[in-house]
Design an enzyme around this catalytic site. Structure first.
Site, PDB file in Angstrom:
ATOM      1  CG  HIS A 188       2.182   8.989   1.295  1.00  0.00           C
ATOM      2  ND1 HIS A 188       3.087   8.472   0.407  1.00  0.00           N
ATOM      3  CD2 HIS A 188       1.823   7.973   2.109  1.00  0.00           C
ATOM      4  CE1 HIS A 188       3.302   7.204   0.701  1.00  0.00           C
ATOM      5  NE2 HIS A 188       2.559   6.878   1.723  1.00  0.00           N
ATOM      6  CD  GLU A 430       4.523  -1.902   1.882  1.00  0.00           C
ATOM      7  OE1 GLU A 430       3.697  -1.082   1.477  1.00  0.00           O
ATOM      8  OE2 GLU A 430       5.263  -1.673   2.844  1.00  0.00           O
ATOM      9  CG  ASP A 454       4.583   1.012  -1.660  1.00  0.00           C
ATOM     10  OD1 ASP A 454       4.958   1.763  -2.580  1.00  0.00           O
ATOM     11  OD2 ASP A 454       4.619   1.336  -0.463  1.00  0.00           O
ATOM     12  CB  CYS A 501      -3.453  -1.315   5.608  1.00  0.00           C
ATOM     13  SG  CYS A 501      -1.747  -1.623   5.167  1.00  0.00           S
TER      14      CYS A 501
HETATM   15  C1  PEP Z   1       0.635   0.685   0.786  1.00  0.00           C
HETATM   16  O1  PEP Z   1       1.701   0.707   0.186  1.00  0.00           O
HETATM   17  O2  PEP Z   1      -0.424   0.222   0.329  1.00  0.00           O
HETATM   18  C2  PEP Z   1       0.549   1.260   2.151  1.00  0.00           C
HETATM   19  C3  PEP Z   1      -0.528   1.113   2.885  1.00  0.00           C
HETATM   20  O3  PEP Z   1       1.620   1.989   2.600  1.00  0.00           O
HETATM   21  P1  PEP Z   1       1.944   3.468   2.082  1.00  0.00           P
HETATM   22  O4  PEP Z   1       0.773   3.921   1.252  1.00  0.00           O
HETATM   23  O5  PEP Z   1       2.150   4.317   3.282  1.00  0.00           O
HETATM   24  O6  PEP Z   1       3.181   3.262   1.296  1.00  0.00           O
HETATM   25 MG    MG Z   2       3.536   1.146   1.245  1.00  0.00          MG
END
Ligand code: PEP
Ligand code: MG
Length: 539
Positions: A188, A430, A454, A501
């Site tokens: 993140h 995911e 994920d 996303c």
């Molecule tokens: C993902 O897992 O691709 C996602 C967009 O959520 P995060 O990266 O916040 O886990």
């Molecule tokens: Mg995720």
């Protein structure tokens, strides 16, 4: 000049002073001083600086989320003026002839302990405030910065690694770039940097030492090179590269304000991922057509307690209003795994990514979920808001989540609080399980968004935080691409749209393949919107 090589995870050139971000559990050396009077003066000066930092912080917080939330910083400021706090520290410097940092840690620590042992719950909680104030003063005395918003100029922020809760606290206008010893490309921290358009380099290793604190540095977030005390030649090369990047950006300007179509005329929704209201400026500057993922958990990180309904409502409403009718997809709380907030009291888990996280927490703590859903629904009266549940892996979980959402709608209706009854409810895909049953999930969802970060972690069994296995992470793995294709097909068969996303959505070498699969939406970091729009226009 010293050159360090890491992995560039967010493109861009930066140069400035390096400041090390300081952790809360640090140790202070006991040093003896000869000039006791001078040391007391040094302590007093640090208190004045801390006090002015706290006033600034209080003003900023009051402006962002209301004066109620700024009170804490006022309490901290008053503590610095209270002789119950300062006298024991001064006495310790004078009696033991120790440095101010040590005196603050010792005397401040004892005072915090006294509070912690009190019977009164309110007084007990003040222990954390005493610790926080002491930590701030020590940071100032030792020249390290925990609060990067406090310095006058923006800096290159360095650390062993940054946690999501730390990145959530940064004042973005004060961060030129992020550099870390460790880190994973899909962590993140990297996502945060890309969202903000801040250059970032990870995995610089132990060679990124605290000894570089306060030195001038320059870096290239694409190649992953960090230069300490850069020479003229390097600065010139980097400045030329920056010029080239700026020229490329200028060429993309003709796509601004346009919608996104393939050459054959198919409309694609090109949205942005964000972490908070503070990112909406970047979304507008990047010219996104909506927000495809608001990572709402960032509002829960970097705080000492749960954000209440009002704080959340104000924030979601601000995003919805600023986006002026454009779609805003708010993902419900996705906390757990790498995103930890102490006050949740989550137990230690051997495999947190496979444990108590995201929708699982919301379903086991329905009050928490209900508060968030109330805030989102209330904000839905002020814009084009959608709700998205993270980490759904069964129809049962989806139904339970929707049931709580329905309850919230009924409550609001009874209380005559306005909200959009037709707020779409979508889910993130995911987990491999969700992909395999995406035909069933599609019947009960308004849209899908593939969280490929994920999905890659769970499909390829590769911990996204574990840098040791990075060579085994093939983000273009056929398994992932086939899963995306299957999910899109199942979504379309049920008449709903499907987007991506996760970070993969921004990879331009896959854009053609995504278009061929029929992906309807891509939600990416704001700075990638125009280049992706230009690319899609050629497809
Ligand atoms: C993902 O897992 O691709 C996602 C967009 O959520 P995060 O990266 O916040 O886990
Ligand atoms: Mg995720």
């Amino acid at each position: 000049m010293i050159t360090l090589q890491g992995k560039g995870v967010s493109r861009g050139i930066a140069s400035g002073r390096i400041v090390f971000f300081e952790r809360s559990n640090f140790t202070v050396e006991k040093k003896l001083v000869t000039d006791v009077v001078g040391e007391v003066e040094r302590f007093k000066a640090a208190c004045i600086t801390a006090s002015s930092q706290l006033s600034d912080l209080a003003a900023k917080i009051a402006e962002k989320v209301g004066s109620e939330n700024a009170k804490l910083f006022e309490i901290h400021r008053m503590m610095l003026e209270d002789s119950d706090y300062t006298d024991p520290i001064i006495k310790l410097i004078e009696s033991q002839r120790v440095c101010a940092e040590y005196a603050v840690m010792e005397a401040g620590g004892r005072l915090a302990q006294d509070f912690a042992e009190m019977d009164d719950e309110y007084m007990k909680e003040r222990a954390i405030d005493v610790k926080d104030v002491s930590h701030r003063v020590i940071s100032i005395l030792s020249g390290t910065q925990r609060d990067v918003t406090s310095g006058p100029d923006p800096v290159i922020l360095a650390s062993d690694d940054f946690t999501p809760s730390e990145t959530a606290q940064f004042d973005r206008s004060k961060v030129l770039a992020l550099v870390s010893q460790a880190g994973a490309a899909n962590s993140h921290t990297a996502i945060f940097a890309r969202t903000m358009g801040i250059p970032a380099i990870i995995r610089l290793g132990a060679s990124l030492s605290m000894g570089f604190s306060n030195k001038q540095a320059a870096l290239d977030g694409e190649t992953g090179a960090l230069y300490i005390d850069p020479d003229e030649k390097i600065l010139e090369t980097l400045s030329e590269k920056k010029k080239r990047i700026d020229e490329e950006k200028a060429l993309l300007e003709k796509f601004r304000g346009k919608q996104t179509f393939t050459k054959s005329g198919r409309k694609i929704k090109l949205y942005a991922n964000i972490g908070s209201v503070a990112d909406v400026g970047a979304v507008i500057a990047g010219d996104a057509e909506g927000i495809g993922l608001l990572r709402s958990e960032f509002m829960y990180l970097g705080r000492d307690d749960y954000p209440n309904e009002e704080i959340q409502y104000e924030s979601y409403r601000a995003v919805a209003e600023k986006m002026a009718g454009k779609e805003v997809i708010i993902r419900t709380l996705d906390i757990g795994a790498d995103k930890q907030a102490g006050y949740f009291g989550l137990p230690h888990e051997e495999n947190p990514a496979l444990g108590m996280r995201a929708i699982r927490i919301c379903l086991t703590r329905p009050d928490l979920f209900r508060t968030q859903l109330r805030a989102i629904y209330r904000a839905s009266a002020f814009g084009n808001v959608s709700i998205m549940f993270p980490m759904i892996s069964s129809v049962h979980e989806l139904r339970m989540s929707k049931k709580i959402a329905e309850k919230v709608r009924n409550e609001l209706a009874e209380e005559n609080i306005p909200f959009n009854e037709k707020t779409p409810i979508g889910i993130m895909i995911e987990t491999p399980a969700a992909v395999i049953i995406s035909d069933l999930l599609a019947e009960e969802s308004d849209f899908f968004s593939l969280g490929t970060n994920d999905l890659t972690q769970y499909t390829l069994a590769v911990d996204r935080q574990n840098e040791m296995i990075s060579e085994f992470v093939d983000t273009h793995h056929k398994a992932i691409l086939r899963m995306i294709k299957l999910t899109v097909e199942n979504a379309h068969n049920a008449g709903i749209w499907c987007g991506i996303c996760g970070t993969l959505g921004a990879e331009s070498d896959l854009t053609q393949e995504f278009m061929n699969m029929g992906v309807d939406e891509l939600s990416v970091e704001p700075s990638s919107i125009l280049s992706l729009r230009s690319r899609i226009a050629e497809m």
